[in-house]
Design a protein around this motif. Structure first.
Motif, PDB file in Angstrom:
ATOM      1  N   UNK A  58      -2.112  27.379  35.698  1.00  0.00           N
ATOM      2  CA  UNK A  58      -1.755  26.124  36.283  1.00  0.00           C
ATOM      3  C   UNK A  58      -1.978  26.287  37.861  1.00  0.00           C
ATOM      4  N   UNK A  59      -2.079  25.307  38.382  1.00  0.00           N
ATOM      5  CA  UNK A  59      -1.929  24.881  39.868  1.00  0.00           C
ATOM      6  C   UNK A  59      -0.677  24.573  40.206  1.00  0.00           C
ATOM      7  N   UNK A  60       0.013  25.365  41.224  1.00  0.00           N
ATOM      8  CA  UNK A  60       1.278  24.971  41.932  1.00  0.00           C
ATOM      9  C   UNK A  60       1.157  24.631  43.238  1.00  0.00           C
ATOM     10  N   UNK A  61       1.686  23.322  43.415  1.00  0.00           N
ATOM     11  CA  UNK A  61       1.530  22.812  44.686  1.00  0.00           C
ATOM     12  C   UNK A  61       2.867  22.791  45.395  1.00  0.00           C
ATOM     13  N   UNK A  62       3.000  23.551  46.505  1.00  0.00           N
ATOM     14  CA  UNK A  62       3.999  23.687  47.401  1.00  0.00           C
ATOM     15  C   UNK A  62       3.906  22.495  48.522  1.00  0.00           C
ATOM     16  N   UNK A  63       5.120  21.779  48.920  1.00  0.00           N
ATOM     17  CA  UNK A  63       4.962  20.564  49.983  1.00  0.00           C
ATOM     18  C   UNK A  63       5.804  21.045  50.957  1.00  0.00           C
TER      19      UNK A  63
ATOM     20  N   UNK B 288       8.323  10.272  37.167  1.00  0.00           N
ATOM     21  CA  UNK B 288       6.628   9.928  36.864  1.00  0.00           C
ATOM     22  C   UNK B 288       6.146  11.010  35.973  1.00  0.00           C
ATOM     23  N   UNK B 289       6.362  12.128  36.070  1.00  0.00           N
ATOM     24  CA  UNK B 289       5.811  13.252  35.170  1.00  0.00           C
ATOM     25  C   UNK B 289       4.590  13.773  35.983  1.00  0.00           C
ATOM     26  N   UNK B 290       4.411  15.005  35.934  1.00  0.00           N
ATOM     27  CA  UNK B 290       3.190  15.624  36.388  1.00  0.00           C
ATOM     28  C   UNK B 290       1.939  15.913  35.440  1.00  0.00           C
TER      29      UNK B 290
ATOM     30  N   UNK C 132       1.842  22.045  38.427  1.00  0.00           N
ATOM     31  CA  UNK C 132       3.415  22.203  38.903  1.00  0.00           C
ATOM     32  C   UNK C 132       3.770  21.913  40.282  1.00  0.00           C
ATOM     33  N   UNK C 133       4.875  21.679  40.606  1.00  0.00           N
ATOM     34  CA  UNK C 133       5.478  21.219  41.666  1.00  0.00           C
ATOM     35  C   UNK C 133       6.419  22.277  42.096  1.00  0.00           C
ATOM     36  N   UNK C 134       6.015  23.097  43.217  1.00  0.00           N
ATOM     37  CA  UNK C 134       6.639  23.929  43.476  1.00  0.00           C
ATOM     38  C   UNK C 134       7.782  23.748  44.602  1.00  0.00           C
ATOM     39  N   UNK C 135       7.922  24.497  45.753  1.00  0.00           N
ATOM     40  CA  UNK C 135       8.877  24.209  46.693  1.00  0.00           C
ATOM     41  C   UNK C 135       8.794  23.007  47.363  1.00  0.00           C
ATOM     42  N   UNK C 136       9.777  22.332  48.066  1.00  0.00           N
ATOM     43  CA  UNK C 136       9.506  21.313  48.963  1.00  0.00           C
ATOM     44  C   UNK C 136      10.489  21.335  50.166  1.00  0.00           C
ATOM     45  N   UNK C 137       9.733  21.761  51.280  1.00  0.00           N
ATOM     46  CA  UNK C 137      10.413  22.325  52.320  1.00  0.00           C
ATOM     47  C   UNK C 137      10.248  21.268  53.532  1.00  0.00           C
ATOM     48  N   UNK C 138      11.422  21.229  54.387  1.00  0.00           N
ATOM     49  CA  UNK C 138      11.405  20.435  55.631  1.00  0.00           C
ATOM     50  C   UNK C 138      11.284  21.439  56.877  1.00  0.00           C
ATOM     51  N   UNK C 139      10.365  21.347  57.532  1.00  0.00           N
ATOM     52  CA  UNK C 139       9.954  22.273  58.802  1.00  0.00           C
ATOM     53  C   UNK C 139      10.687  21.376  60.139  1.00  0.00           C
ATOM     54  N   UNK C 140      11.135  22.255  60.959  1.00  0.00           N
ATOM     55  CA  UNK C 140      11.365  21.915  62.400  1.00  0.00           C
ATOM     56  C   UNK C 140      10.026  21.389  62.931  1.00  0.00           C
ATOM     57  N   UNK C 141      10.054  20.336  63.647  1.00  0.00           N
ATOM     58  CA  UNK C 141       8.902  19.950  64.269  1.00  0.00           C
ATOM     59  C   UNK C 141       8.742  20.695  65.716  1.00  0.00           C
TER      60      UNK C 141
ATOM     61  N   UNK D 116       0.190  10.078  43.712  1.00  0.00           N
ATOM     62  CA  UNK D 116      -1.254   9.830  43.292  1.00  0.00           C
ATOM     63  C   UNK D 116      -2.146  11.233  43.804  1.00  0.00           C
ATOM     64  N   UNK D 117      -1.684  11.570  45.006  1.00  0.00           N
ATOM     65  CA  UNK D 117      -2.381  12.773  45.549  1.00  0.00           C
ATOM     66  C   UNK D 117      -2.276  13.802  44.583  1.00  0.00           C
ATOM     67  N   UNK D 118      -0.758  14.097  44.180  1.00  0.00           N
ATOM     68  CA  UNK D 118      -0.661  15.327  43.152  1.00  0.00           C
ATOM     69  C   UNK D 118      -1.396  15.025  42.074  1.00  0.00           C
ATOM     70  N   UNK D 119      -1.226  13.758  41.334  1.00  0.00           N
ATOM     71  CA  UNK D 119      -1.917  13.367  39.980  1.00  0.00           C
ATOM     72  C   UNK D 119      -3.322  13.704  40.180  1.00  0.00           C
ATOM     73  N   UNK D 120      -3.988  13.407  41.127  1.00  0.00           N
ATOM     74  CA  UNK D 120      -5.457  13.428  41.450  1.00  0.00           C
ATOM     75  C   UNK D 120      -6.050  14.653  41.362  1.00  0.00           C
ATOM     76  N   UNK D 121      -5.104  15.781  41.290  1.00  0.00           N
ATOM     77  CA  UNK D 121      -5.584  17.105  41.456  1.00  0.00           C
ATOM     78  C   UNK D 121      -6.776  17.516  40.298  1.00  0.00           C
ATOM     79  N   UNK D 122      -6.230  16.669  39.139  1.00  0.00           N
ATOM     80  CA  UNK D 122      -7.041  16.888  37.939  1.00  0.00           C
ATOM     81  C   UNK D 122      -8.410  16.272  37.919  1.00  0.00           C
TER      82      UNK D 122
END
Length: 234
Positions: free
Chosen positions: A10-15, A43-45, A50-59, A212-218
């Motif tokens: 699998x591909x794991x995408x972290x955002x 929605x389902x992937x 796979x959707x990995x971590x989702x982190x918010x960074x300081x600007x 859609x960006x994630x889904x389009x990975x395929x």
């Protein structure tokens, strides 16, 4: 396409997204990334993603380098802790361009920090190398993901989206350059996408776009070859 051989890894995408900064009191990427896991659960992937971590960074640039690298490294550590050959890692970074009217898939980052205003930690570099050991301020790093193909897929889905060779010289470019450098060192992939304000493109449409960006990975046909032919089932 056949049934022979083991199933592809699998591909794991972290955002990542960003918090507020000068002139942008509410950063849309903070909202998108905060809500992305729940949104994608509904929605389902696609299989193999796979959707990995989702982190918010300081600007922030210089002051946020350590937590940024900790965030990037965490994905490597998590991946290594799984079964051998457990798949590949892609980092998807989201940032806002407050003057934009459409989405932009960023092809590259430049080794230059020239901030138009102080970041959220008060730093305002001018013509400073982001990674000094990596060359002069004219040095560029390009993503190895297929930017043109990604843009084409999303355009066909009805989104206003373009490719871009200029991620600016502010914190977005700063983070992207570090991520691209880290990707080369650690065998991961990195992509940066600029989004408009919600007042330009509403929140629901932006959530749909990222989904859609994630889904389009395929549909990123060249990714299979570039990620050692073990990432996605083509």
């Amino acid at each position: 396409m056949g049934s022979e051989g083991p199933a592809p890894s699998p591909v794991t995408v972290h955002v990542t997204g960003f918090k507020k900064f000068h002139g942008v009191a509410e950063n849309p990427t903070e909202t998108i990334v905060r809500n992305l896991k729940e949104y994608m659960e509904k929605k389902g992937l696609p299989k193999g993603l796979a959707l990995g971590s989702c982190n918010i960074l300081e600007t922030a640039g210089h002051g946020a380098v350590v937590p940024l690298h900790q965030t990037l490294q965490s994905a490597i550590n998590e991946n290594d802790s799984e079964l051998p050959n457990s798949g590949k890692v892609i980092w998807l970074h989201l940032g806002v361009n407050s003057g934009a009217t459409r989405f932009a898939i960023e092809n590259q980052a430049v080794n230059e920090a020239t901030f138009r205003c102080p970041d959220e930690m008060g730093w305002k570099p001018q013509k400073v190398q982001i990674i000094p050991v990596d060359g002069e301020i004219t040095r560029t790093r390009k993503t190895s993901l297929p930017v043109e193909e990604i843009t084409s897929v999303l355009t066909k889905k009805g989104y206003e989206v373009m490719t871009s060779d200029d991620a600016g010289r502010f914190v977005c470019n700063y983070v992207y350059y570090h991520s691209l450098w880290f990707a080369e060192q650690n065998g991961t992939k990195s992509l940066f996408v600029h989004v408009p304000l919600f007042s330009t493109i509403n929140e629901e449409t932006q959530m749909q776009f990222v989904a859609s960006l994630l889904e389009s990975a395929g549909e990123w046909r060249h990714v299979c070859h570039m990620l050692e032919e073990t990432v996605l089932s083509c």
